[in-house]
Design a protein around this motif. Structure first.
Motif, PDB file in Angstrom:
ATOM      1  N   THR A   1       0.834  -1.206   0.000  1.00 26.01           N
ATOM      2  CA  THR A   1       0.000   0.000   0.000  1.00 26.01           C
ATOM      3  C   THR A   1       0.868   1.256   0.000  1.00 26.01           C
ATOM      4  OG1 THR A   1      -1.769  -1.146   1.178  1.00 26.01           O
ATOM      5  CG2 THR A   1      -1.804   1.253   1.263  1.00 26.01           C
ATOM      6  N   GLU A   2       1.907   1.264   0.821  1.00 29.78           N
ATOM      7  CA  GLU A   2       2.822   2.411   0.857  1.00 29.78           C
ATOM      8  C   GLU A   2       3.511   2.609  -0.484  1.00 29.78           C
ATOM      9  OE1 GLU A   2       5.429   1.622   4.145  1.00 29.78           O
ATOM     10  OE2 GLU A   2       3.925   2.177   5.637  1.00 29.78           O
ATOM     11  N   GLU A   3       3.897   1.502  -1.118  1.00 33.09           N
ATOM     12  CA  GLU A   3       4.550   1.588  -2.433  1.00 33.09           C
ATOM     13  C   GLU A   3       3.589   2.161  -3.473  1.00 33.09           C
ATOM     14  OE1 GLU A   3       7.693   1.541  -4.921  1.00 33.09           O
ATOM     15  OE2 GLU A   3       7.773   1.029  -2.811  1.00 33.09           O
ATOM     16  N   LYS A   4       2.326   1.728  -3.433  1.00 28.88           N
ATOM     17  CA  LYS A   4       1.317   2.251  -4.359  1.00 28.88           C
ATOM     18  C   LYS A   4       1.081   3.736  -4.130  1.00 28.88           C
ATOM     19  CE  LYS A   4      -1.283  -2.022  -5.095  1.00 28.88           C
ATOM     20  NZ  LYS A   4      -2.545  -2.717  -4.855  1.00 28.88           N
ATOM     21  N   GLU A   5       1.042   4.143  -2.855  1.00 32.68           N
ATOM     22  CA  GLU A   5       0.846   5.560  -2.533  1.00 32.68           C
ATOM     23  C   GLU A   5       2.032   6.398  -3.006  1.00 32.68           C
ATOM     24  OE1 GLU A   5       0.153   5.501   1.668  1.00 32.68           O
ATOM     25  OE2 GLU A   5      -1.949   4.885   1.452  1.00 32.68           O
ATOM     26  N   LYS A   6       3.226   5.861  -2.834  1.00 34.64           N
ATOM     27  CA  LYS A   6       4.432   6.556  -3.290  1.00 34.64           C
ATOM     28  C   LYS A   6       4.406   6.721  -4.809  1.00 34.64           C
ATOM     29  CE  LYS A   6       9.470   6.094  -3.269  1.00 34.64           C
ATOM     30  NZ  LYS A   6      10.595   5.234  -2.868  1.00 34.64           N
ATOM     31  N   LEU A   7       4.061   5.653  -5.503  1.00 38.99           N
ATOM     32  CA  LEU A   7       3.957   5.692  -6.952  1.00 38.99           C
ATOM     33  C   LEU A   7       2.909   6.707  -7.391  1.00 38.99           C
ATOM     34  CD1 LEU A   7       4.822   4.593  -9.705  1.00 38.99           C
ATOM     35  CD2 LEU A   7       3.165   2.765  -9.409  1.00 38.99           C
ATOM     36  N   LYS A   8       1.781   6.763  -6.698  1.00 39.43           N
ATOM     37  CA  LYS A   8       0.712   7.715  -7.024  1.00 39.43           C
ATOM     38  C   LYS A   8       1.196   9.155  -6.845  1.00 39.43           C
ATOM     39  CE  LYS A   8      -3.627   9.041  -7.658  1.00 39.43           C
ATOM     40  NZ  LYS A   8      -3.717   9.897  -8.794  1.00 39.43           N
ATOM     41  N   ARG A   9       1.954   9.422  -5.768  1.00 42.93           N
ATOM     42  CA  ARG A   9       2.498  10.772  -5.544  1.00 42.93           C
ATOM     43  C   ARG A   9       3.454  11.158  -6.669  1.00 42.93           C
ATOM     44  NH1 ARG A   9       2.779   8.850  -0.235  1.00 42.93           N
ATOM     45  NH2 ARG A   9       5.023   8.490  -0.431  1.00 42.93           N
ATOM     46  N   ILE A  10       4.281  10.217  -7.087  1.00 42.92           N
ATOM     47  CA  ILE A  10       5.216  10.473  -8.181  1.00 42.92           C
ATOM     48  C   ILE A  10       4.447  10.757  -9.472  1.00 42.92           C
ATOM     49  CG2 ILE A  10       6.983   9.424  -9.667  1.00 42.92           C
ATOM     50  CD1 ILE A  10       7.991   7.964  -7.108  1.00 42.92           C
ATOM     51  N   GLN A  11       3.433   9.952  -9.745  1.00 43.90           N
ATOM     52  CA  GLN A  11       2.625  10.156 -10.945  1.00 43.90           C
ATOM     53  C   GLN A  11       1.918  11.513 -10.901  1.00 43.90           C
ATOM     54  OE1 GLN A  11       0.213   6.612 -10.711  1.00 43.90           O
ATOM     55  NE2 GLN A  11       1.501   5.514 -12.202  1.00 43.90           N
ATOM     56  N   ASP A  12       1.378  11.883  -9.753  1.00 43.81           N
ATOM     57  CA  ASP A  12       0.711  13.178  -9.612  1.00 43.81           C
ATOM     58  C   ASP A  12       1.687  14.327  -9.834  1.00 43.81           C
ATOM     59  OD1 ASP A  12      -1.644  11.846  -9.100  1.00 43.81           O
ATOM     60  OD2 ASP A  12      -1.607  12.217  -6.926  1.00 43.81           O
ATOM     61  N   ALA A  13       2.889  14.197  -9.262  1.00 47.03           N
ATOM     62  CA  ALA A  13       3.902  15.244  -9.428  1.00 47.03           C
ATOM     63  C   ALA A  13       4.341  15.341 -10.888  1.00 47.03           C
ATOM     64  CB  ALA A  13       5.096  14.964  -8.527  1.00 47.03           C
ATOM     65  N   THR A  14       4.496  14.200 -11.531  1.00 45.90           N
ATOM     66  CA  THR A  14       4.886  14.183 -12.942  1.00 45.90           C
ATOM     67  C   THR A  14       3.813  14.823 -13.807  1.00 45.90           C
ATOM     68  OG1 THR A  14       6.169  12.177 -12.573  1.00 45.90           O
ATOM     69  CG2 THR A  14       5.588  12.684 -14.849  1.00 45.90           C
ATOM     70  N   GLU A  15       2.569  14.523 -13.536  1.00 42.47           N
ATOM     71  CA  GLU A  15       1.462  15.115 -14.290  1.00 42.47           C
ATOM     72  C   GLU A  15       1.386  16.620 -14.043  1.00 42.47           C
ATOM     73  OE1 GLU A  15      -1.820  15.646 -16.778  1.00 42.47           O
ATOM     74  OE2 GLU A  15      -0.232  14.159 -16.693  1.00 42.47           O
ATOM     75  N   ALA A  16       1.593  17.051 -12.810  1.00 47.02           N
ATOM     76  CA  ALA A  16       1.573  18.481 -12.495  1.00 47.02           C
ATOM     77  C   ALA A  16       2.695  19.202 -13.243  1.00 47.02           C
ATOM     78  CB  ALA A  16       1.708  18.694 -10.989  1.00 47.02           C
ATOM     79  N   GLU A  17       3.857  18.574 -13.307  1.00 49.08           N
ATOM     80  CA  GLU A  17       4.984  19.169 -14.036  1.00 49.08           C
ATOM     81  C   GLU A  17       4.675  19.231 -15.529  1.00 49.08           C
ATOM     82  OE1 GLU A  17       9.492  17.867 -14.995  1.00 49.08           O
ATOM     83  OE2 GLU A  17       8.949  17.919 -12.873  1.00 49.08           O
ATOM     84  N   ARG A  18       4.071  18.173 -16.060  1.00 45.40           N
ATOM     85  CA  ARG A  18       3.710  18.164 -17.481  1.00 45.40           C
ATOM     86  C   ARG A  18       2.730  19.282 -17.799  1.00 45.40           C
ATOM     87  NH1 ARG A  18       0.096  17.010 -21.033  1.00 45.40           N
ATOM     88  NH2 ARG A  18      -1.512  16.428 -19.563  1.00 45.40           N
ATOM     89  N   VAL A  19       1.741  19.463 -16.935  1.00 44.23           N
ATOM     90  CA  VAL A  19       0.739  20.515 -17.148  1.00 44.23           C
ATOM     91  C   VAL A  19       1.395  21.892 -17.084  1.00 44.23           C
ATOM     92  CG1 VAL A  19      -1.313  21.602 -16.140  1.00 44.23           C
ATOM     93  CG2 VAL A  19      -1.207  19.116 -16.381  1.00 44.23           C
ATOM     94  N   THR A  20       2.319  22.072 -16.144  1.00 42.86           N
ATOM     95  CA  THR A  20       3.031  23.342 -16.019  1.00 42.86           C
ATOM     96  C   THR A  20       3.851  23.633 -17.268  1.00 42.86           C
ATOM     97  OG1 THR A  20       3.160  23.074 -13.622  1.00 42.86           O
ATOM     98  CG2 THR A  20       4.712  24.611 -14.632  1.00 42.86           C
ATOM     99  N   MET A  21       4.477  22.612 -17.832  1.00 44.33           N
ATOM    100  CA  MET A  21       5.347  22.789 -18.991  1.00 44.33           C
ATOM    101  C   MET A  21       4.599  22.832 -20.314  1.00 44.33           C
ATOM    102  SD  MET A  21       8.280  23.155 -17.678  1.00 44.33           S
ATOM    103  CE  MET A  21       9.205  23.149 -19.184  1.00 44.33           C
ATOM    104  N   LEU A  22       3.341  22.451 -20.318  1.00 40.42           N
ATOM    105  CA  LEU A  22       2.572  22.326 -21.553  1.00 40.42           C
ATOM    106  C   LEU A  22       2.595  23.579 -22.433  1.00 40.42           C
ATOM    107  CD1 LEU A  22       0.969  20.246 -23.116  1.00 40.42           C
ATOM    108  CD2 LEU A  22      -1.083  21.016 -21.937  1.00 40.42           C
ATOM    109  N   PRO A  23       2.375  24.784 -21.907  1.00 37.15           N
ATOM    110  CA  PRO A  23       2.416  25.962 -22.788  1.00 37.15           C
ATOM    111  C   PRO A  23       3.770  26.146 -23.465  1.00 37.15           C
ATOM    112  CG  PRO A  23       1.502  26.546 -20.636  1.00 37.15           C
ATOM    113  CD  PRO A  23       2.005  25.142 -20.535  1.00 37.15           C
ATOM    114  N   PHE A  24       4.849  25.853 -22.732  1.00 38.12           N
ATOM    115  CA  PHE A  24       6.183  25.993 -23.292  1.00 38.12           C
ATOM    116  C   PHE A  24       6.452  24.918 -24.353  1.00 38.12           C
ATOM    117  CE2 PHE A  24       6.270  27.569 -18.923  1.00 38.12           C
ATOM    118  CZ  PHE A  24       6.627  28.900 -19.159  1.00 38.12           C
ATOM    119  N   THR A  25       6.001  23.709 -24.073  1.00 37.27           N
ATOM    120  CA  THR A  25       6.166  22.610 -25.013  1.00 37.27           C
ATOM    121  C   THR A  25       5.388  22.885 -26.295  1.00 37.27           C
ATOM    122  OG1 THR A  25       6.404  21.079 -23.169  1.00 37.27           O
ATOM    123  CG2 THR A  25       5.903  20.121 -25.294  1.00 37.27           C
ATOM    124  N   GLU A  26       4.160  23.346 -26.151  1.00 38.22           N
ATOM    125  CA  GLU A  26       3.338  23.653 -27.325  1.00 38.22           C
ATOM    126  C   GLU A  26       3.967  24.765 -28.150  1.00 38.22           C
ATOM    127  OE1 GLU A  26      -0.492  24.434 -25.594  1.00 38.22           O
ATOM    128  OE2 GLU A  26      -1.053  22.315 -25.612  1.00 38.22           O
TER     129      GLU A  26
END
Length: 125
Positions: free
Chosen positions: A10-35
């Motif tokens: 469960t802890e490993e799944k939660e850790k993975l979820k936090r990483i995925q959320d952070a990665t998605e947040a970073e992708r969204v932040t970078m999206l205007p620059f990438t586009e």
């Protein structure tokens, strides 16, 4: 013992979820620059291709060489890229135009490979 394994899973799944959320947040932040970068790359390509096509056709149809595969580099390639950049960024106040001059075209041919361990390894893209 089973409870410990379940908690660790469960802890490993939660850790993975936090990483995925952070990665998605970073992708969204970078999206205007990438586009914007993708848009400028497309503009650069559409500007550059007509500028170099005639010379590349001359190389490929030259009666002595008749090269089907070759790589162009050196100052001519750099000058053409700089010229295209000046056209694409003509209205960008933060862009400092560069004027390069070339008196020849460096043409690399023979056995081209994308194997970086070979003598003439070329990054094809």
């Amino acid at each position: 013992m089973q409870h410990l394994k379940e908690r660790e899973a469960t802890e490993e799944k939660e850790k993975l979820k936090r990483i995925q959320d952070a990665t998605e947040a970073e992708r969204v932040t970078m999206l205007p620059f990438t586009e914007k970068a993708e848009q400028l790359a497309a503009q650069l390509k559409s500007t550059l291709i007509p500028m170099i096509t005639t010379e590349l056709k001359k190389i490929s149809k030259h009666k002595t060489t008749c090269l089907e595969k070759f790589v162009v580099g050196g100052s001519w390639a750099s000058a053409k890229i700089a010229e295209a950049l000046c056209i694409v960024f003509h209205d960008n106040e933060s862009f400092a135009p560069v004027s390069l001059h070339a008196n020849d075209i460096d043409v690399y041919h023979e056995k081209l490979t994308d194997d970086n361990t070979k003598e003439l390894g070329v990054q094809f893209s």
